[in-house]
Scaffold this active site. Structure first.
Site, PDB file in Angstrom:
ATOM      1  CE1 TYR A 149      -3.422   2.714   0.938  1.00 53.46           C
ATOM      2  CE2 TYR A 149      -2.591   2.841   3.089  1.00 53.46           C
ATOM      3  CZ  TYR A 149      -3.109   3.472   2.271  1.00 53.46           C
ATOM      4  OH  TYR A 149      -4.244   4.440   2.373  1.00 53.46           O
ATOM      5  CG  ASP A 151      -3.575  -3.226   7.459  1.00 57.94           C
ATOM      6  OD1 ASP A 151      -4.711  -3.328   7.355  1.00 57.94           O
ATOM      7  OD2 ASP A 151      -2.960  -1.927   7.209  1.00 57.94           O
ATOM      8  CB  ILE A 168      -8.315  -2.633   6.993  1.00 53.24           C
ATOM      9  CG1 ILE A 168      -7.488  -2.452   5.704  1.00 53.24           C
ATOM     10  CG2 ILE A 168      -7.556  -2.167   8.077  1.00 53.24           C
ATOM     11  CD1 ILE A 168      -7.366  -1.329   5.413  1.00 53.24           C
ATOM     12  CE  LYS A 209      -9.539   0.889   2.454  1.00 51.34           C
ATOM     13  NZ  LYS A 209      -9.732   2.109   1.582  1.00 51.34           N
TER      14      LYS A 209
END
Lengths: 490, 490
Positions: free
Chosen positions: B153, B238, B240, B277
């Site tokens: 990301y 992470d 998410i 998300k």
């Protein structure tokens, strides 16, 4: 789990392992005392009353009325849900244009319309806490310092310094001139830092002052602005209490002052704002950095990604703050109610001869209890504070946690409770002071206010005075004996 | 105003004056291109389509229905306004107990109920952005490093490193094994850092992966956990995108893996979560740090003061996420709709021979355009990207901005638009690819896909193909001549 073991020390960051979050102070300890035994008007009448929290609870009825009349302002009503998708999805760190516009307008209005704010300079952050940290990240490197006139807000240590590495240097102010900020005090602090090879990057002031509850005069502001301009250091003006001014003199913002002064480098001027105090909405986490420096606006906007205001909240407030009629009514009524509460509170204290610094703003008083100190030291102050917390059961905050260097001052919040609770708090304070006076007389044979050695026992005696009984200390069957001295006088 | 002058350089912090916010990358440039000329189905049909934003817009109708049926969940309805005062006033950094409870439950449910989360370990932060920064502040000192498997990301540079001073070291993954994280790649990155005298404090992984859209296998996770446990460094997971998994294999959380493995130091394990998300609510700024390390929970909670979730939002979500029936329906329907959209999108690309990495999660595809590169270099990738942004008018994100070291990969988001816009986007891509193929054939006389030197002109020719006209480039009266080569073939 390892917890704070040596191993964890190596595993975690230096920031995580230091105490520089500042929460090991009496300011926060008092909160814990409240949390452990919170006062409730019916269920725990002898619990701790929270007077350490600068909340503004006096005008929720006005906001609630507005909400009932404006269902389209919310994305969670039948009338407003059509906006849900667009709002819930909105994550641009510039913020909703209508929100920035409304906040800018509100800020201008709170400042009497004598200054206007550009919505494009409104930078969002997570409450004043986030805003204050954000501006430090923009302005100073680790090890750099900011001057702060004392007494100052205890959580500044956390907000301004914990993660940024910025040091705070108190500018010592004195009760002899009502804690005003003088050019001499500023120069002294600046020179001292220079001698210690510390780079001073700026000065932060709170106006209206927390904890003093006073507004800074035009003269003081001019002197402050001249000072930072001469030194070419930043001025951060925390103006989060600007709409809590309830009587004359009016609030004057630094924004106004720089309009009047010539040859000021505006790149040095930054305003911190919030709706936590002025509107009483701390849960909504609205923090604002308003900078006159383009580079700071640009950088701050990128940083605001770490603490954006929920778009649900932005949307609601954009509507509410755009309603001119409501805003006008709210500001007028809020000032009126604060003035009334302040009057009741200070007059209630005066009944037993306790005075506060003369103030006209804020959600608190700066209360002078020097006469009750056993010894005129910070230790004496802490001793008195422990009695007030543990026995009088009021969470007030000692001056030492505000870096006040004169013992005996306490910040007492008065707007975070209802009328009845204020009366209970006042009754407790008066009882306490009267007991101290009586005990002082009994012990010394003259009318001086002194605490006995066994403070706890001493204060437990007050309960005989006006019939107040704590289930935890000194019920009729309490194993703790009442002071025979006071008992004899009842 | 001074702006970014030398003078300002001295005035502001080093953090403010560096580019380490990472926004000078094509990832963000693409957003700007979109902002300057946004596609609209009726008002600007030839504008840029935003495919660079991983938003989930497919299930707002379900949330809106729920809101209509649950007016008491909001403090801004007639039915819920009685809670306004208590909620608007709530600023405890622990968060509303019912919010933490609901989030913990939701996290467990998304992970198939195979693992439970303790509400007391739920630490709030301002979105995943704030959560990722917060965990870095807890774990690493400036100059320390975190390993990150690439592609990763783009905003990690800002989120993890900008203000914390933490360095990111890519763990190079390759298309040859579908960009899987191998122990060898981890060891290599770790050793390289060590040789350069950089202290590696941890590894961060995204699972499901952003930008790959794949879930990490149990084997990969076990290998990752073993690796960090051996090295005694942290693992930040992470997760998410955990509820965006729309087909098999199922999502497996690191939380599950550490239940199965023995002798793992759980103090090293931290999960990042968000509702941006999975629920499509980025505006609400819900970021969560879930740590198995007590000291991190304690420190993180203090830090969450800088980015608390608005209590208005906490209150709403506490209600919504506690509604088991709704949550079940939402998760099932969301997966179904994502699967459908993914199918339409990837099949639409396959019509012109474009493939994506096989994926089953996320809001994007990892699209392989190697065949369209003029040269197999990162410069070639950027050249193609500029044509796609400026001429095809799709904001897709080049692999280089994800630190992918193989040219020709692009992340394309597909869930932030409606069905009709997807069709327009697919049509544009197909037209573009067909044009390239035709031109390639025309230029070289064989069926290769090559771009001509004058890319802009070359692509403008595509408009003849299916009647697509941009008002900015190549209208019938455009001053830019169409490519005679392609014209000849139309």
């Amino acid at each position: 789990m390892a917890g704070f073991t040596t191993e964890n020390h190596q595993l975690l960051s230096k920031i995580a392992m230091t105490d520089q979050h500042g929460e090991n102070s009496p300011y926060f300890d008092g909160w814990k005392a409240y949390d452990n035994d919170p006062f409730h008007p019916t269920e725990n009448r002898n619990g701790v009353i929270q007077m350490g929290l600068a909340e503004n609870q006096l005008c929720f009825d006005l906001i609630e009325d507005w909400i009932k009349k404006n269902p389209t302002a919310s994305i969670c009503t039948i009338e407003g849900v059509n906006n849900f998708k667009d709002i819930a999805n909105f994550q641009d760190y510039h913020g909703l244009p209508e929100f920035r516009k409304a906040v800018a307008k509100f800020m201008g209005r709170v400042r009497g319309g004598r200054v206007t704010f550009d919505p494009d300079r409104i930078v969002m952050a997570g409450g004043a806490t986030g805003a204050n940290e954000l501006i430090m990240f923009c302005l100073a490197d680790p090890g750099d310092a900011f001057l702060v006139p004392s007494p100052y807000y205890p959580a500044f240590n956390r907000d301004l310094g914990w993660r940024t590495g910025v040091k705070l240097i108190p500018v010592i102010c004195h009760s002899s001139n009502n804690f005003q900020i003088t050019k001499e005090a500023l120069e002294e602090a600046y020179e001292k830092a220079k001698e210690a090879n510390i780079k001073v990057k700026g000065l932060i002031i709170t106006n209206p002052s927390n904890p003093l509850g006073i507004v800074l005069s035009k003269e003081t502001l001019r002197s402050v602005v001249s000072f930072i301009n001469e030194k070419s250091i930043h001025l951060v003006c925390d103006e989060i209490y600007s709409a809590t001014v309830f009587s004359l003199p009016n609030f004057v913002s630094t924004s106004e002052i720089i309009q009047e002064m010539e040859c000021i480098n505006r790149d040095l001027i930054h305003i911190i704002y919030s709706l936590s105090k002025d509107m009483g909405l701390p849960g909504f986490r609205v923090g604002i950095v308003y900078s006159y420096n383009d580079a700071v606006v640009s950088c701050g906007r990128k940083m605001s990604s770490f603490g954006l205001v929920s778009s649900q909240t932005q949307h609601l407030l954009a509507s509410m703050l755009s309603d001119d009629e409501f805003v006008g009514r709210f500001l007028a009524e809020s000032a009126k109610r604060l003035a009334k509460r302040h009057k009741i509170f200070t007059e209630g204290l005066e009944q037993v001869g306790i005075t506060c610094l003369k103030s006209n703003a804020g959600l608190f008083c700066w209360m002078n209890l020097r006469q009750l100190l056993k010894e005129q030291t910070l230790e004496g102050e802490m001793e008195l504070w422990r009695v007030i917390i543990n026995n009088v059961k009021l969470n007030v905050s000692p001056g030492s946690s505000f870096e006040c260097n004169e013992p005996g001052w306490f910040r007492v919040c008065f707007a975070n409770m209802d009328d009845a609770t204020v009366e209970v708090a006042l009754k407790r304070i008066r009882q306490f002071v009267r007991c101290q006076r009586k005990e002082g007389e009994a012990v010394t044979g003259k009318s001086s206010w002194r605490l006995q050695k066994n403070l706890r026992l001493s204060f437990s005696s007050r309960m005989c005075d006006e019939g107040f009984m704590s289930p935890r200390m000194g019920s009729p069957h309490s194993p703790i004996p009442h002071s025979p001295l006071v008992r004899a006088r009842n």
